[in-house]
Design an enzyme around this catalytic site. Structure first.
Site, PDB file in Angstrom:
ATOM      1  N   TYR A  38      -5.426  -6.283  -3.450  1.00 46.07           N
ATOM      2  CA  TYR A  38      -4.613  -6.284  -2.223  1.00 46.07           C
ATOM      3  C   TYR A  38      -4.541  -7.703  -1.660  1.00 46.07           C
ATOM      4  CZ  TYR A  38      -3.473  -5.052   2.690  1.00 46.07           C
ATOM      5  OH  TYR A  38      -2.903  -4.958   3.939  1.00 46.07           O
ATOM      6  N   SER A  50      -2.283  -9.886  -3.656  1.00 46.31           N
ATOM      7  CA  SER A  50      -0.849  -9.637  -3.416  1.00 46.31           C
ATOM      8  C   SER A  50      -0.404 -10.239  -2.086  1.00 46.31           C
ATOM      9  CB  SER A  50      -0.555  -8.132  -3.457  1.00 46.31           C
ATOM     10  OG  SER A  50      -1.140  -7.465  -2.352  1.00 46.31           O
ATOM     11  N   LYS A  51      -1.281 -10.190  -1.092  1.00 49.30           N
ATOM     12  CA  LYS A  51      -0.913 -10.739   0.231  1.00 49.30           C
ATOM     13  C   LYS A  51      -0.976 -12.271   0.208  1.00 49.30           C
ATOM     14  CE  LYS A  51      -0.253  -6.816   2.529  1.00 49.30           C
ATOM     15  NZ  LYS A  51       1.084  -6.396   2.999  1.00 49.30           N
TER      16      LYS A  51
HETATM   17  N1  LIG Z   1      -3.479  -0.624   8.443  1.00 50.81           N
HETATM   18  C1  LIG Z   1      -4.111  -1.777   8.321  1.00 50.81           C
HETATM   19  O1  LIG Z   1      -5.344  -1.878   8.544  1.00 50.81           O
HETATM   20  C2  LIG Z   1      -3.323  -3.019   7.942  1.00 50.81           C
HETATM   21  C3  LIG Z   1      -3.927  -4.263   8.176  1.00 50.81           C
HETATM   22  C4  LIG Z   1      -3.249  -5.407   7.827  1.00 50.81           C
HETATM   23  C5  LIG Z   1      -1.981  -5.314   7.255  1.00 50.81           C
HETATM   24  N2  LIG Z   1      -1.403  -4.089   7.034  1.00 50.81           N
HETATM   25  C6  LIG Z   1      -0.094  -4.056   6.406  1.00 50.81           C
HETATM   26  O2  LIG Z   1       0.817  -3.385   7.244  1.00 50.81           O
HETATM   27  C7  LIG Z   1       1.865  -2.824   6.456  1.00 50.81           C
HETATM   28  C8  LIG Z   1       2.096  -1.392   6.878  1.00 50.81           C
HETATM   29  O3  LIG Z   1       0.924  -0.622   6.565  1.00 50.81           O
HETATM   30  P1  LIG Z   1       0.391   0.580   7.476  1.00 50.81           P
HETATM   31  O4  LIG Z   1      -0.979   0.232   7.894  1.00 50.81           O
HETATM   32  O5  LIG Z   1       1.391   0.947   8.494  1.00 50.81           O
HETATM   33  O6  LIG Z   1       0.224   1.723   6.356  1.00 50.81           O
HETATM   34  P2  LIG Z   1       1.029   3.056   6.064  1.00 50.81           P
HETATM   35  O7  LIG Z   1       1.045   3.928   7.251  1.00 50.81           O
HETATM   36  O8  LIG Z   1       0.469   3.571   4.786  1.00 50.81           O
HETATM   37  O9  LIG Z   1       2.518   2.547   5.851  1.00 50.81           O
HETATM   38  C9  LIG Z   1       2.930   1.917   4.686  1.00 50.81           C
HETATM   39  C10 LIG Z   1       4.445   1.980   4.625  1.00 50.81           C
HETATM   40  O10 LIG Z   1       4.888   1.355   3.401  1.00 50.81           O
HETATM   41  C11 LIG Z   1       5.728   2.254   2.714  1.00 50.81           C
HETATM   42  N3  LIG Z   1       5.668   2.066   1.279  1.00 50.81           N
HETATM   43  C12 LIG Z   1       4.579   2.138   0.462  1.00 50.81           C
HETATM   44  N4  LIG Z   1       4.941   1.961  -0.813  1.00 50.81           N
HETATM   45  C13 LIG Z   1       6.290   1.777  -0.811  1.00 50.81           C
HETATM   46  C14 LIG Z   1       7.255   1.563  -1.815  1.00 50.81           C
HETATM   47  N5  LIG Z   1       6.927   1.496  -3.118  1.00 50.81           N
HETATM   48  N6  LIG Z   1       8.558   1.417  -1.450  1.00 50.81           N
HETATM   49  C15 LIG Z   1       8.905   1.491  -0.145  1.00 50.81           C
HETATM   50  N7  LIG Z   1       8.050   1.688   0.848  1.00 50.81           N
HETATM   51  C16 LIG Z   1       6.751   1.842   0.516  1.00 50.81           C
HETATM   52  C17 LIG Z   1       5.237   3.637   3.126  1.00 50.81           C
HETATM   53  O11 LIG Z   1       6.262   4.603   2.988  1.00 50.81           O
HETATM   54  P3  LIG Z   1       6.414   5.648   1.777  1.00 50.81           P
HETATM   55  O12 LIG Z   1       5.046   6.029   1.327  1.00 50.81           O
HETATM   56  O13 LIG Z   1       7.213   6.730   2.406  1.00 50.81           O
HETATM   57  O14 LIG Z   1       7.190   4.914   0.737  1.00 50.81           O
HETATM   58  C18 LIG Z   1       4.969   3.406   4.609  1.00 50.81           C
HETATM   59  O15 LIG Z   1       6.150   3.500   5.339  1.00 50.81           O
HETATM   60  C19 LIG Z   1       1.437  -2.989   4.995  1.00 50.81           C
HETATM   61  O16 LIG Z   1       2.121  -4.084   4.420  1.00 50.81           O
HETATM   62  C20 LIG Z   1      -0.035  -3.293   5.093  1.00 50.81           C
HETATM   63  O17 LIG Z   1      -0.505  -4.047   4.003  1.00 50.81           O
HETATM   64  C21 LIG Z   1      -2.047  -2.938   7.371  1.00 50.81           C
END
Ligand SMILES: NC(=O)c1ccc[n+]([C@@H]2O[C@H](COP(=O)([O-])OP(=O)(O)OC[C@H]3O[C@@H](n4cnc5c(N)ncnc54)[C@H](OP(=O)(O)O)[C@@H]3O)[C@@H](O)[C@H]2O)c1
Length: 267
Positions: A156, A159-160
């Site tokens: 992860y 990738s980031k």
């Molecule tokens: N939560 C944390 O602690 C955290 C911390 C730092 C950064 N982030 C980043 O924030 C972003 C959003 O994550 P989140 O925490 O909100 O998690 P999440 O609730 O799991 O949301 C992830 C989103 O990405 C979509 N997604 C995943 N695979 C995909 C694909 N192949 N094509 C299109 N859409 C896809 C999912 O939709 P579908 O499954 O419907 O496709 C969902 O809408 C991510 O980039 C993550 O790395 C999260």
């Protein structure tokens, strides 16, 4: 004059849940016209409906960002429907929770790159000509793991970090274009990301491997992200510890590593 999202034509990926859902709702409340992307059609449609109820245009376009043709189609539909593009928020992402030396299914590393890096790259390539016309905004949802080493997150974090390299480089090429690029680095956010993420054998956990109750809410994360994009900031570190850690890392790298280990429960 300060930047407003009102009437701005925005593509947002990963809009079906978590931070993306919160971003969509807040953008809609500000009057942005949205094209929303993710794979899960019913959840995406529900988010689009909530945005429309807030009084703005919102179109759900089912998209797997790991597929280049689907990213091209997403941007093409957005430009056709909205008449152009003022911004793109590259938020779609998947995660992992496993030690590198305990991974038994190495395909997870490819899948993480396919979504978190190539998914952003494909959308960006398709959107860039349109953003040049409008001197638009680009934002990418990286992570604290995109700034520093992150135990249990090697693929992860890779990738980031790749995403950061791409966008930091693009910024140097776009000097004078009027385009602003914002890299967003949240730490732990209370979403389902770890439930959707990979364990070392490629499966998804039955329950969240991490107690994220001390993490930030998706709504607060979205508020901070949109403020940074509005201001055209180069990057946003979401919590004071990250800001301090970022400055201190060259001087006390070992301390920063042990803070990162403690964060995920390693001694
Ligand atoms: N939560 C944390 O602690 C955290 C911390 C730092 C950064 N982030 C980043 O924030 C972003 C959003 O994550 P989140 O925490 O909100 O998690 P999440 O609730 O799991 O949301 C992830 C989103 O990405 C979509 N997604 C995943 N695979 C995909 C694909 N192949 N094509 C299109 N859409 C896809 C999912 O939709 P579908 O499954 O419907 O496709 C969902 O809408 C991510 O980039 C993550 O790395 C999260």
């Amino acid at each position: 004059m300060s930047y407003s999202f009102n009437e701005k034509r925005i593509v947002l990926t990963g809009a079906s849940s978590g931070i993306g859902e919160a971003l969509a709702c807040q953008l809609a409340a500000e009057g942005a016209r949205l094209v929303l992307a993710a794979r899960t059609v019913d959840k995406l449609e529900q988010v689009a409906q909530r945005c429309k109820e807030a009084g703005t245009a919102a179109l759900a376009v089912p998209t797997d960002v790991s597929q280049e043709d689907q990213c091209n189609e997403l941007v093409s539909i957005a430009v056709d429907q909205l008449g152009g593009l003022d911004g793109i928020i590259l938020n779609a992402g998947i995660s992992m929770w496993a030690r590198f030396d305990e991974v038994t299914d190495s395909s997870i590393f490819r899948q993480l790159m396919a979504v978190n890096y190539f998914g952003a790259l494909y959308c960006l390539r398709a959107a860039l000509p349109h953003l040049k016309e409008t001197r638009g905004r680009i934002a990418a949802m990286s992570s604290a793991a995109g700034k520093t080493g992150a135990p249990l997150h090697s693929g992860y974090a890779a990738s980031k970090h790749a995403l950061t390299g791409l966008l930091e480089s693009l910024r140097t090429e776009l000097v004078g274009s009027g385009i602003r690029i914002t890299l967003l680095y949240p730490e732990f956010v209370r979403t389902g990301i770890r439930l959707h993420g990979f364990q070392g054998d490629g499966s998804h956990p039955a329950s969240d491997p991490f107690d994220d109750s001390a993490g930030m809410s998706a709504e607060e994360t979205a508020r901070i992200a949109l403020r940074a994009i509005r201001k055209g900031k180069r990057e946003e570190l979401f919590i004071p510890l990250m800001k301090i850690g970022n400055l201190a890392r060259p001087f006390i790298p070992g301390v920063i590593d042990s803070i990162a280990r403690k964060k995920v429960g390693l001694a």
